[in-house]
Design a protein around this motif. Structure first.
Motif, PDB file in Angstrom:
ATOM      1  N   ALA A  76       0.816  -1.222   0.000  1.00 55.28           N
ATOM      2  CA  ALA A  76       0.000   0.000   0.000  1.00 55.28           C
ATOM      3  C   ALA A  76       0.848   1.269   0.000  1.00 55.28           C
ATOM      4  O   ALA A  76       0.318   2.363   0.182  1.00 55.28           O
ATOM      5  CB  ALA A  76      -0.934   0.004   1.207  1.00 55.28           C
ATOM      6  N   ASP A  77       2.135   1.130  -0.214  1.00 57.14           N
ATOM      7  CA  ASP A  77       3.030   2.285  -0.150  1.00 57.14           C
ATOM      8  C   ASP A  77       2.763   3.270  -1.286  1.00 57.14           C
ATOM      9  O   ASP A  77       2.628   2.883  -2.450  1.00 57.14           O
ATOM     10  CB  ASP A  77       4.484   1.801  -0.232  1.00 57.14           C
ATOM     11  CG  ASP A  77       5.460   2.963  -0.244  1.00 57.14           C
ATOM     12  OD1 ASP A  77       5.527   3.676   0.764  1.00 57.14           O
ATOM     13  OD2 ASP A  77       6.136   3.147  -1.267  1.00 57.14           O
ATOM     14  N   THR A  78       2.647   4.541  -0.936  1.00 58.95           N
ATOM     15  CA  THR A  78       2.533   5.617  -1.924  1.00 58.95           C
ATOM     16  C   THR A  78       3.409   6.774  -1.472  1.00 58.95           C
ATOM     17  O   THR A  78       3.862   6.820  -0.318  1.00 58.95           O
ATOM     18  CB  THR A  78       1.076   6.112  -2.069  1.00 58.95           C
ATOM     19  OG1 THR A  78       0.663   6.711  -0.830  1.00 58.95           O
ATOM     20  CG2 THR A  78       0.135   4.971  -2.438  1.00 58.95           C
ATOM     21  N   ALA A  79       3.613   7.727  -2.364  1.00 55.70           N
ATOM     22  CA  ALA A  79       4.432   8.890  -2.012  1.00 55.70           C
ATOM     23  C   ALA A  79       3.762   9.724  -0.928  1.00 55.70           C
ATOM     24  O   ALA A  79       4.432  10.276  -0.044  1.00 55.70           O
ATOM     25  CB  ALA A  79       4.688   9.728  -3.257  1.00 55.70           C
ATOM     26  N   ALA A  80       2.436   9.819  -0.985  1.00 57.00           N
ATOM     27  CA  ALA A  80       1.719  10.637  -0.002  1.00 57.00           C
ATOM     28  C   ALA A  80       1.637   9.944   1.351  1.00 57.00           C
ATOM     29  O   ALA A  80       1.734  10.587   2.398  1.00 57.00           O
ATOM     30  CB  ALA A  80       0.315  10.953  -0.518  1.00 57.00           C
ATOM     31  N   THR A  81       1.435   8.641   1.358  1.00 51.30           N
ATOM     32  CA  THR A  81       1.319   7.877   2.603  1.00 51.30           C
ATOM     33  C   THR A  81       2.258   6.678   2.527  1.00 51.30           C
ATOM     34  O   THR A  81       1.851   5.590   2.105  1.00 51.30           O
ATOM     35  CB  THR A  81      -0.129   7.415   2.832  1.00 51.30           C
ATOM     36  OG1 THR A  81      -0.559   6.674   1.674  1.00 51.30           O
ATOM     37  CG2 THR A  81      -1.053   8.584   3.073  1.00 51.30           C
TER      38      THR A  81
ATOM     39  N   ALA B 275       7.858   1.204  11.619  1.00 54.20           N
ATOM     40  CA  ALA B 275       6.719   0.662  10.883  1.00 54.20           C
ATOM     41  C   ALA B 275       5.844   1.830  10.447  1.00 54.20           C
ATOM     42  O   ALA B 275       5.149   2.448  11.271  1.00 54.20           O
ATOM     43  CB  ALA B 275       5.914  -0.309  11.743  1.00 54.20           C
ATOM     44  N   GLY B 276       5.894   2.140   9.173  1.00 49.49           N
ATOM     45  CA  GLY B 276       5.061   3.217   8.643  1.00 49.49           C
ATOM     46  C   GLY B 276       3.725   2.649   8.203  1.00 49.49           C
ATOM     47  O   GLY B 276       3.628   2.065   7.121  1.00 49.49           O
ATOM     48  N   ASP B 277       2.719   2.789   9.050  1.00 44.58           N
ATOM     49  CA  ASP B 277       1.397   2.227   8.727  1.00 44.58           C
ATOM     50  C   ASP B 277       0.364   3.304   8.420  1.00 44.58           C
ATOM     51  O   ASP B 277      -0.791   2.994   8.144  1.00 44.58           O
ATOM     52  CB  ASP B 277       0.908   1.319   9.850  1.00 44.58           C
ATOM     53  CG  ASP B 277       0.721   2.061  11.176  1.00 44.58           C
ATOM     54  OD1 ASP B 277       0.971   3.281  11.225  1.00 44.58           O
ATOM     55  OD2 ASP B 277       0.328   1.405  12.166  1.00 44.58           O
ATOM     56  N   GLY B 278       0.757   4.582   8.496  1.00 45.69           N
ATOM     57  CA  GLY B 278      -0.153   5.666   8.148  1.00 45.69           C
ATOM     58  C   GLY B 278      -1.154   6.055   9.207  1.00 45.69           C
ATOM     59  O   GLY B 278      -1.981   6.947   8.981  1.00 45.69           O
ATOM     60  N   HIS B 279      -1.100   5.437  10.375  1.00 43.68           N
ATOM     61  CA  HIS B 279      -2.079   5.739  11.424  1.00 43.68           C
ATOM     62  C   HIS B 279      -1.573   6.856  12.341  1.00 43.68           C
ATOM     63  O   HIS B 279      -0.359   7.109  12.443  1.00 43.68           O
ATOM     64  CB  HIS B 279      -2.382   4.490  12.253  1.00 43.68           C
ATOM     65  CG  HIS B 279      -3.069   3.405  11.493  1.00 43.68           C
ATOM     66  ND1 HIS B 279      -4.275   3.598  10.856  1.00 43.68           N
ATOM     67  CD2 HIS B 279      -2.714   2.113  11.249  1.00 43.68           C
ATOM     68  CE1 HIS B 279      -4.641   2.476  10.266  1.00 43.68           C
ATOM     69  NE2 HIS B 279      -3.703   1.555  10.481  1.00 43.68           N
ATOM     70  N   VAL B 280      -2.512   7.479  13.040  1.00 44.06           N
ATOM     71  CA  VAL B 280      -2.170   8.542  13.984  1.00 44.06           C
ATOM     72  C   VAL B 280      -1.776   7.925  15.319  1.00 44.06           C
ATOM     73  O   VAL B 280      -1.961   6.725  15.550  1.00 44.06           O
ATOM     74  CB  VAL B 280      -3.350   9.519  14.172  1.00 44.06           C
ATOM     75  CG1 VAL B 280      -3.708  10.191  12.864  1.00 44.06           C
ATOM     76  CG2 VAL B 280      -4.560   8.793  14.753  1.00 44.06           C
ATOM     77  N   VAL B 281      -1.262   8.756  16.212  1.00 42.33           N
ATOM     78  CA  VAL B 281      -0.918   8.302  17.558  1.00 42.33           C
ATOM     79  C   VAL B 281      -2.194   8.002  18.325  1.00 42.33           C
ATOM     80  O   VAL B 281      -3.126   8.822  18.333  1.00 42.33           O
ATOM     81  CB  VAL B 281      -0.104   9.380  18.296  1.00 42.33           C
ATOM     82  CG1 VAL B 281       0.180   8.951  19.721  1.00 42.33           C
ATOM     83  CG2 VAL B 281       1.193   9.666  17.555  1.00 42.33           C
ATOM     84  N   PRO B 282      -2.311   6.843  18.957  1.00 41.08           N
ATOM     85  CA  PRO B 282      -3.511   6.546  19.753  1.00 41.08           C
ATOM     86  C   PRO B 282      -3.713   7.600  20.832  1.00 41.08           C
ATOM     87  O   PRO B 282      -2.761   8.017  21.499  1.00 41.08           O
ATOM     88  CB  PRO B 282      -3.206   5.163  20.357  1.00 41.08           C
ATOM     89  CG  PRO B 282      -2.159   4.577  19.478  1.00 41.08           C
ATOM     90  CD  PRO B 282      -1.342   5.732  18.973  1.00 41.08           C
TER      91      PRO B 282
END
Length: 272
Positions: free
Chosen positions: A127-132, A157-164
């Motif tokens: 799912a890797d993209t330049a934006a995410t 680990a770049g998963d695109g999620h915010v900090v809980p």
């Protein structure tokens, strides 16, 4: 001596001052009474001013002495502060691998030796993209006491999620980590290191992982006793979890405590 005697005789020869009548005596008495009243009022005013000054001084904060002890931030507040720290991109993480390896080697305690398991490896996910960016970047160090071995690693680990923004040990956070790790049954705790919230997982296998959440992913510092893996990393569904070691038994002693791993996870030098 005769001069003094003559002076005294001349003074005594002079007539004395006339006596005051009753009206003059009464006027002098009233003037003295009024003067005493004014003096008493002035002294009373000064006393009131002094009392007021003492009261104001008591109300002012003291500049010396023991200050109130600052309360540690809550886990939620610490996580909110960490949200401003962005997740590095995959290229930056890969380029920072040498520095990470150096910091991991410096963290090896006395009585143990460390050597690189391999070079820093970065996997770009489907799912890797330049934006995410979606990626895993891992640096691993083999730690030995001469008889057994263990693995110390740092992985972005770049998963695109915010900090809980809630409990870092919540089930939703556990499920999120399981997408990119091999977490098994164990215990979870949350500690604050310098205002940074760190989740610490201790598995039944004696593996310990300390995770710091960033905006867009997380950083995990993991310690695990080495086990022989018959599956090469390239053939694994999650190649960054394979321990493919030398076949030596795992370390019996806990070379890295959960508290030490949490300190490593919060170390800002691990970030590019």
């Amino acid at each position: 001596m005769n001069d003094v005697k003559d002076l005294c005789e001349r003074i005594l020869d002079q007539p004395g001052p006339p006596l005051r009548d009753s009206a003059q005596v009464l006027a002098v008495a009233r003037h003295a009474a009024q003067r005493r009243t004014r003096l008493t009022a002035a002294v009373g005013g000064l006393a009131c001013a002094a009392v007021a000054a003492v009261a104001v001084t008591a109300a002012l904060p003291r500049t010396t002495g023991q200050l109130p002890v600052a309360q540690p931030p809550s886990v939620t507040a610490a996580a909110s502060e960490a949200a401003v720290v962005p997740m590095p991109g995959p290229d930056a993480a890969q380029a920072h691998g040498g520095r990470i390896a150096q910091l991991l080697a410096e963290a090896v305690p006395a009585g143990y030796t460390g050597r690189p398991a391999d070079a820093t490896s970065t996997w770009r996910l489907a799912a890797d993209t330049a934006a995410t960016p979606r990626y895993i970047s891992q640096t691993r160090l083999i730690v030995s006491d001469g008889a057994g071995e263990g693995m110390l690693s740092a992985a972005f680990a770049g998963d695109g999620h915010v900090v809980p923004d809630g409990d870092l040990c919540a089930a939703t956070v556990t499920a999120r980590l399981a997408e990119y790790g091999d977490s098994g049954p164990g215990t979870c705790a949350v500690v604050s290191i310098g205002g940074v919230a760190v989740r610490v997982d201790t598995a039944a296998t004696r593996a310990v992982a300390a995770t710091r959440f960033l905006a867009g992913g997380y950083l995990t510092i993991r310690w695990s006793p080495m086990t022989w893996s018959t599956v090469p990393p390239s053939a694994s569904a999650q190649p960054w979890t394979a321990l493919d070691g030398s076949g030596r038994p795992g370390l019996d002693a806990a070379a890295f405590t959960p508290a030490r791993l949490a300190e490593l996870a919060a170390d800002p030098r691990l970030l590019p």
